[in-house]
Design an enzyme around this catalytic site. Structure first.
Site, short mmCIF file in Angstrom:
data_model
loop_
_atom_site.label_atom_id
_atom_site.label_comp_id
_atom_site.label_asym_id
_atom_site.label_seq_id
_atom_site.Cartn_x
_atom_site.Cartn_y
_atom_site.Cartn_z
N ASP A 1 0.97 5.35 -0.18
CA ASP A 1 0.24 6.61 -0.02
C ASP A 1 0.97 7.75 -0.69
O ASP A 1 2.13 8.04 -0.35
CB ASP A 1 0.07 6.94 1.47
CG ASP A 1 -0.90 6.00 2.16
OD1 ASP A 1 -2.04 5.85 1.67
OD2 ASP A 1 -0.53 5.41 3.20
N GLY B 1 0.19 0.11 8.87
CA GLY B 1 1.46 0.79 8.72
C GLY B 1 2.33 0.68 9.95
O GLY B 1 3.15 -0.24 10.08
N SER B 2 2.13 1.58 10.89
CA SER B 2 2.93 1.60 12.11
C SER B 2 2.86 0.28 12.86
O SER B 2 3.85 -0.21 13.40
CB SER B 2 2.46 2.74 13.03
OG SER B 2 2.55 3.98 12.37
N GLY C 1 -3.43 11.94 6.00
CA GLY C 1 -2.34 12.90 5.99
C GLY C 1 -1.15 12.51 6.83
O GLY C 1 -0.03 12.88 6.54
N HIS D 1 0.86 -1.19 0.00
CA HIS D 1 0.00 0.00 0.00
C HIS D 1 0.89 1.24 0.00
O HIS D 1 1.75 1.41 0.88
CB HIS D 1 -0.91 0.01 1.23
CG HIS D 1 -1.92 1.13 1.20
ND1 HIS D 1 -3.08 1.06 0.47
CD2 HIS D 1 -1.91 2.34 1.81
CE1 HIS D 1 -3.75 2.19 0.62
NE2 HIS D 1 -3.08 2.98 1.43
N HIS E 1 -2.55 4.76 -3.41
CA HIS E 1 -3.64 5.58 -2.85
C HIS E 1 -3.27 7.05 -3.02
O HIS E 1 -2.35 7.54 -2.37
CB HIS E 1 -3.81 5.21 -1.37
CG HIS E 1 -4.79 6.05 -0.63
ND1 HIS E 1 -4.80 6.10 0.75
CD2 HIS E 1 -5.79 6.87 -1.04
CE1 HIS E 1 -5.76 6.91 1.14
NE2 HIS E 1 -6.37 7.39 0.07
N GLY F 1 -5.90 3.05 8.40
CA GLY F 1 -5.72 4.00 9.49
C GLY F 1 -5.92 3.36 10.86
O GLY F 1 -7.04 2.99 11.21
N GLY F 2 -4.85 3.24 11.62
CA GLY F 2 -4.96 2.74 12.99
C GLY F 2 -5.34 1.28 13.11
O GLY F 2 -5.82 0.84 14.15
N GLY G 1 0.62 9.17 9.37
CA GLY G 1 0.56 7.83 9.93
C GLY G 1 0.49 7.88 11.45
O GLY G 1 0.72 8.92 12.06
N GLY G 2 0.15 6.75 12.06
CA GLY G 2 0.20 6.64 13.50
C GLY G 2 -0.95 7.26 14.26
O GLY G 2 -0.86 7.46 15.47
#
Length: 218
Positions: free
Chosen positions: A35, A197-198, A142, A33, A66, A176-177, A144-145
Site C-alpha cells: 500500500d 494485513g493485521s 488509509g 500487497h 496499490h 480491509g479487515g 490498517g486494522g
C-alpha cells in the site's frame, strides 16, 4: 480453486522488513500487497519507491502495488522501475481512468482499479473489459486494522455479475479487515484474491494463518 492470498506489508514489522519478506516468500501466499499512501488522498503516509525497490531485491513473488495517491499517472513509470507487477489506482483519484489503465499496461504491468466503500461497482461498466483486477476496499482506506464493512459482500456479488456479463477476465481482490470469520463468505461471494494485513502479521503463527486462508475453496 483456492483464493490467492496477498499479505499486506503495511501490517508487517518495518524494523524487520527483510525477515517479514522472507516469511512471506516461504509461506503459501501468492502475492505481496504493498500500500502506497501520500497523506493527501488518504490520511496517512506509508512507504514510497526507495523502500519498494529495496523490497524487490528480496521478494520471490508477485508485487501487487496499490496506489492510494492523488494523480497516480505521474508515477506509473517509477513504480514499474521499482518492480511492481500489478499496479492498482483508485477510481476516485483518476480524472481519465481509461488513460491511466492504458499507461499501466503500456509499461508491461497488470492494471487494477480500486473502489472505496462508498463507490458503486457500476462506475466500472465501461472499463471492466480492460482491467486485470478490481480491488474492493472493505474498509475506508488509509489505516490498517479497521473493522470490515458488511456491505462488501453485496458489492462483490454485483461485481462478479458485471465481470461475467462483460466477458472480462478481471480478478476480484478484497482489502480491509479480512480474517477467518469473513474470508469464506468473501470467496463464496466471488472474491479471487484476499488481502490480509493485521490478521496475518499479528497472529502467533503468520505462515499457518496464511495457509488457513489459502485452503479455502471457491
Amino acid at each position: 480453486m483456492h483464493p490467492l492470498i496477498a499479505p499486506s506489508m503495511l501490517a508487517s514489522d518495518f524494523a524487520n522488513l527483510q525477515k517479514e519478506i522472507e516469511m512471506v516468500n516461504k509461506s503459501s501466499a501468492d502475492w505481496f500487497h504493498i500500500d502506497v499512501m501520500d497523506g493527501v488522498f488518504v490520511p496517512n503516509i506509508s512507504f514510497g519507491m526507495p523502500v519498494i525497490s529495496a523490497m524487490k531485491k528480496h521478494t520471490k513473488k508477485i508485487m501487487d502495488v496499490h496506489l492510494m495517491i492523488v494523480d497516480p499517472d505521474r508515477y506509473i513509470k517509477d513504480f514499474k522501475k521499482c518492480g511492481a507487477d500489478i499496479l492498482t489506482v483508485h477510481y476516485e483519484a483518476c480524472n481519465h481512468l481509461h488513460r491511466s489503465v492504458q499507461a499501466i499496461k503500456a509499461e508491461g504491468m497488470q492494471a487494477g482499479v480500486s473502489l472505496n466503500p462508498h463507490t458503486p461497482v457500476t462506475v466500472l461498466e465501461d472499463i471492466i473489459a480492460d482491467l486485470d483486477l478490481v480491488l474492493i476496499m472493505s474498509v475506508n482506506p488509509g489505516f490498517g486494522g479497521q473493522s470490515f464493512i458488511q456491505n462488501t459482500y453485496k458489492k462483490i456479488t454485483q461485481l462478479r455479475q458485471l465481470i461475467e456479463r462483460s466477458g472480462s477476465n478481471a480478478l476480484i481482490e478484497v482489502d480491509g479487515g479480512v480474517n477467518s470469520e469473513n474470508a469464506e463468505q468473501l470467496v463464496a461471494s466471488g472474491a479471487n484474491v484476499l488481502v490480509a494485513g493485521s490478521f496475518v502479521f499479528k497472529s502467533e503463527d503468520p505462515m499457518a494463518t496464511i495457509d488457513d486462508l489459502k485452503h479455502l475453496r471457491y
